[in-house]
Enzyme design. Structure first.
Site, PDB file in Angstrom:
ATOM      1  N   GLY A  46       3.255   1.834  -3.926  1.00 26.66           N
ATOM      2  CA  GLY A  46       3.296   0.478  -3.965  1.00 26.66           C
ATOM      3  C   GLY A  46       4.745  -0.009  -4.222  1.00 26.66           C
ATOM      4  O   GLY A  46       5.067  -1.033  -4.898  1.00 26.66           O
ATOM      5  N   SER A  47       5.568   0.497  -3.550  1.00 26.21           N
ATOM      6  CA  SER A  47       7.013   0.221  -3.597  1.00 26.21           C
ATOM      7  C   SER A  47       7.290  -1.195  -2.908  1.00 26.21           C
ATOM      8  O   SER A  47       7.898  -2.060  -3.307  1.00 26.21           O
ATOM      9  CB  SER A  47       7.978   0.842  -3.063  1.00 26.21           C
ATOM     10  OG  SER A  47       8.029   1.332  -1.728  1.00 26.21           O
ATOM     11  N   MET A  89      -3.380   2.328   4.357  1.00 23.17           N
ATOM     12  CA  MET A  89      -3.702   3.524   5.420  1.00 23.17           C
ATOM     13  C   MET A  89      -4.865   3.687   6.148  1.00 23.17           C
ATOM     14  O   MET A  89      -5.461   4.801   6.583  1.00 23.17           O
ATOM     15  CB  MET A  89      -3.376   4.930   4.787  1.00 23.17           C
ATOM     16  CG  MET A  89      -2.001   4.981   3.913  1.00 23.17           C
ATOM     17  SD  MET A  89      -0.451   4.342   4.962  1.00 23.17           S
ATOM     18  CE  MET A  89      -0.524   5.679   6.061  1.00 23.17           C
ATOM     19  N   ILE A 134      -7.413   1.860   9.302  1.00 26.24           N
ATOM     20  CA  ILE A 134      -7.613   0.715  10.157  1.00 26.24           C
ATOM     21  C   ILE A 134      -8.713  -0.227   9.791  1.00 26.24           C
ATOM     22  O   ILE A 134      -9.848   0.170   9.612  1.00 26.24           O
ATOM     23  CB  ILE A 134      -7.844   1.549  11.650  1.00 26.24           C
ATOM     24  CG1 ILE A 134      -6.557   2.555  11.807  1.00 26.24           C
ATOM     25  CG2 ILE A 134      -8.118   0.383  12.596  1.00 26.24           C
ATOM     26  CD1 ILE A 134      -6.943   3.509  13.003  1.00 26.24           C
ATOM     27  N   LEU A 135      -8.296  -1.404   9.882  1.00 29.06           N
ATOM     28  CA  LEU A 135      -9.393  -2.474   9.542  1.00 29.06           C
ATOM     29  C   LEU A 135      -9.927  -2.812  10.824  1.00 29.06           C
ATOM     30  O   LEU A 135      -9.361  -3.049  11.981  1.00 29.06           O
ATOM     31  CB  LEU A 135      -8.601  -3.736   9.085  1.00 29.06           C
ATOM     32  CG  LEU A 135      -8.193  -3.440   7.465  1.00 29.06           C
ATOM     33  CD1 LEU A 135      -7.274  -4.567   7.445  1.00 29.06           C
ATOM     34  CD2 LEU A 135      -9.188  -3.447   6.326  1.00 29.06           C
ATOM     35  N   ASN A 187       0.856  -6.814   8.759  1.00 29.69           N
ATOM     36  CA  ASN A 187       0.807  -5.229   8.635  1.00 29.69           C
ATOM     37  C   ASN A 187       2.444  -4.963   8.621  1.00 29.69           C
ATOM     38  O   ASN A 187       3.316  -5.441   9.471  1.00 29.69           O
ATOM     39  CB  ASN A 187       0.216  -4.580   9.389  1.00 29.69           C
ATOM     40  CG  ASN A 187       0.413  -3.230   9.344  1.00 29.69           C
ATOM     41  OD1 ASN A 187       0.283  -2.738   8.092  1.00 29.69           O
ATOM     42  ND2 ASN A 187       0.600  -2.179  10.178  1.00 29.69           N
ATOM     43  N   HIS A 239       5.137  -1.814   9.307  1.00 31.05           N
ATOM     44  CA  HIS A 239       4.985  -0.494   9.847  1.00 31.05           C
ATOM     45  C   HIS A 239       6.313  -0.089   9.803  1.00 31.05           C
ATOM     46  O   HIS A 239       7.231  -0.464  10.589  1.00 31.05           O
ATOM     47  CB  HIS A 239       4.405  -0.539  11.282  1.00 31.05           C
ATOM     48  CG  HIS A 239       3.929   1.134  11.810  1.00 31.05           C
ATOM     49  ND1 HIS A 239       3.537   1.674  11.266  1.00 31.05           N
ATOM     50  CD2 HIS A 239       4.791   1.468  13.050  1.00 31.05           C
ATOM     51  CE1 HIS A 239       3.394   2.874  11.939  1.00 31.05           C
ATOM     52  NE2 HIS A 239       4.337   2.756  13.164  1.00 31.05           N
ATOM     53  N   ASP A 258      -0.832  -0.469  14.418  1.00 28.78           N
ATOM     54  CA  ASP A 258       0.102  -0.807  14.239  1.00 28.78           C
ATOM     55  C   ASP A 258       1.057  -1.498  15.679  1.00 28.78           C
ATOM     56  O   ASP A 258       1.770  -1.210  16.132  1.00 28.78           O
ATOM     57  CB  ASP A 258       1.277   0.538  14.197  1.00 28.78           C
ATOM     58  CG  ASP A 258       0.611   1.082  12.968  1.00 28.78           C
ATOM     59  OD1 ASP A 258       0.729   0.356  11.883  1.00 28.78           O
ATOM     60  OD2 ASP A 258       0.808   2.217  12.882  1.00 28.78           O
ATOM     61  N   GLU A 312      12.388  -1.844   4.852  1.00 32.65           N
ATOM     62  CA  GLU A 312      11.050  -2.492   4.383  1.00 32.65           C
ATOM     63  C   GLU A 312      10.956  -3.466   3.680  1.00 32.65           C
ATOM     64  O   GLU A 312      10.299  -4.556   3.770  1.00 32.65           O
ATOM     65  CB  GLU A 312       9.868  -1.147   4.274  1.00 32.65           C
ATOM     66  CG  GLU A 312       9.605  -0.151   5.422  1.00 32.65           C
ATOM     67  CD  GLU A 312       8.384   0.767   4.939  1.00 32.65           C
ATOM     68  OE1 GLU A 312       7.693   0.715   5.747  1.00 32.65           O
ATOM     69  OE2 GLU A 312       8.503   1.210   3.691  1.00 32.65           O
TER      70      GLU A 312
HETATM   71  C1  GRF Z   1       5.464   2.441   3.986  1.00 38.03           C
HETATM   72  O1  GRF Z   1       6.602   3.153   4.263  1.00 38.03           O
HETATM   73  C2  GRF Z   1       4.739   1.509   4.771  1.00 38.03           C
HETATM   74  O2  GRF Z   1       5.275   1.212   5.904  1.00 38.03           O
HETATM   75  C3  GRF Z   1       3.774   2.666   5.085  1.00 38.03           C
HETATM   76  O3  GRF Z   1       3.502   3.678   3.850  1.00 38.03           O
HETATM   77  C4  GRF Z   1       4.484   3.266   3.078  1.00 38.03           C
HETATM   78  C5  GRF Z   1       3.916   2.704   1.788  1.00 38.03           C
HETATM   79  O4  GRF Z   1       5.089   2.929   0.827  1.00 38.03           O
HETATM   80  N1  GRF Z   1       2.851   2.689   6.292  1.00 38.03           N
HETATM   81  P1  GRF Z   1       4.787   2.018  -0.543  1.00 38.03           P
HETATM   82  O5  GRF Z   1       3.160   2.325  -1.095  1.00 38.03           O
HETATM   83  O6  GRF Z   1       4.817   0.549  -0.471  1.00 38.03           O
HETATM   84  O7  GRF Z   1       5.673   2.637  -1.369  1.00 38.03           O
END
Ligand code: GRF
Length: 203
Positions: free
Chosen positions: A16-17, A94, A96-97, A111, A113, A154, A183
Site C-alpha cells: 500500500g505504499s 494483483m 486481472i479484472l 492502473n 504498472h 498492463d 511510481e
Molecule cells: C507496485 O510496484 C505496483 O506497481 C505493483 O505492485 C507494487 C505495489 O506496491 N504492481 P504498493 O502495494 O503500492 O506498495
C-alpha cells in the site's frame, strides 16, 4: 467530503505504499480528491491498515475457493459502485479484472504498472528489468499509468509514463526504491490531472 473533490476507490493487494502516496497528497492539498474506499483481495494486505489508520472504509474480499473470476468481479463491482467513485485506481492490485467489473466503470479504471508502455507486462516487472540489465540487454525501465478498458494485461491507453535508469551499481533493492519513488510521484500527478477541472477556453 469537500465540495467538488473527486472520489477515489483504490484496489490493492499488498503493502500500500502507492495508496499511502495518494492519501498524503489528498491530505496536503496536492490531489483534489478523497479516497472513499479501499478494497483488497487479501486479508493480510498492509494497505488495509494504512487505510483504516486514515479513517477510510477498507474491506478485504478474498475470492472463494474456485470462485469464477466473473462472479468475484461482480461482487467487487457492487461494493465499489456503492461508494460512487469518480475513478477506480488499481494500486498494486494483483488480479486481472474481467468485463464483469470493468463494464460498470467505463473510462474510470486506472492502473499503475512498474514498466514502460509495451514492456514487461505481468508480475515481477522490476525483477525482470533488473535481470535484463544484468544480462546487458537493458539500461532503463520505467513506470506507467494507463486506463483499463478491457482485460488486456498492463495494456490500455497510456496516461503518463516516466523512464527510470538502471545504474551499473544498482542492486535489486536500490532499483526497487527508485522505481517505487517514481511510481508514487507519477501516480499522484496523473490522478491529480484527471481530477482537476479542465480550464475554460474562454478564460
Ligand atoms: C507496485 O510496484 C505496483 O506497481 C505493483 O505492485 C507494487 C505495489 O506496491 N504492481 P504498493 O502495494 O503500492 O506498495
Amino acid at each position: 467530503m469537500t465540495e467538488g473533490r473527486r472520489r477515489l476507490a483504490v484496489l490493492v493487494s499488498g503493502t500500500g505504499s502507492n495508496l499511502h502516496a495518494l492519501l498524503d497528497a489528498s491530505h496536503d492539498g496536492s490531489l483534489p480528491a478523497d479516497v472513499v474506499l479501499v478494497v483488497s483481495d487479501r486479508h493480510e494486505a498492509a494497505a488495509l491498515d494504512r487505510a483504516r489508520d486514515a479513517g477510510i472504509s477498507a474491506v478485504a474480499v478474498p475470492p472463494g475457493p474456485g470462485e469464477e473470476r466473473s462472479r468475484y468481479d461482480s461482487t467487487i463491482a457492487a461494493i465499489v459502485a456503492e461508494h460512487d467513485p469518480d475513478l477506480v485506481v488499481l494500486a498494486g492490485w494483483m488480479r486481472i479484472l474481467t468485463m464483469s467489473f470493468l463494464r460498470h466503470f467505463p473510462g474510470q479504471v486506472v492502473n499503475l504498472h512498474p514498466a514502460l508502455p509495451g514492456e514487461l507486462a505481468g508480475t515481477n516487472a522490476i525483477e525482470r528489468a533488473f535481470d535484463e540489465a544484468r544480462a546487458g540487454t537493458r539500461t532503463a525501465t520505467g513506470v506507467m499509468v494507463h486506463l483499463v478498458p478491457d482485460e488486456g494485461v498492463d495494456d490500455g491507453p497510456v496516461l503518463a509514463s516516466v523512464e527510470v535508469p538502471i545504474h551499473a551499481d544498482d542492486t535489486l533493492d536500490t532499483l526497487a526504491v527508485r522505481m517505487h519513488a517514481a511510481e508514487h510521484e507519477l501516480l499522484v500527478h496523473t490522478i491529480a490531472d484527471l481530477c482537476s477541472p479542465i480550464p475554460s477556453a474562454k478564460g
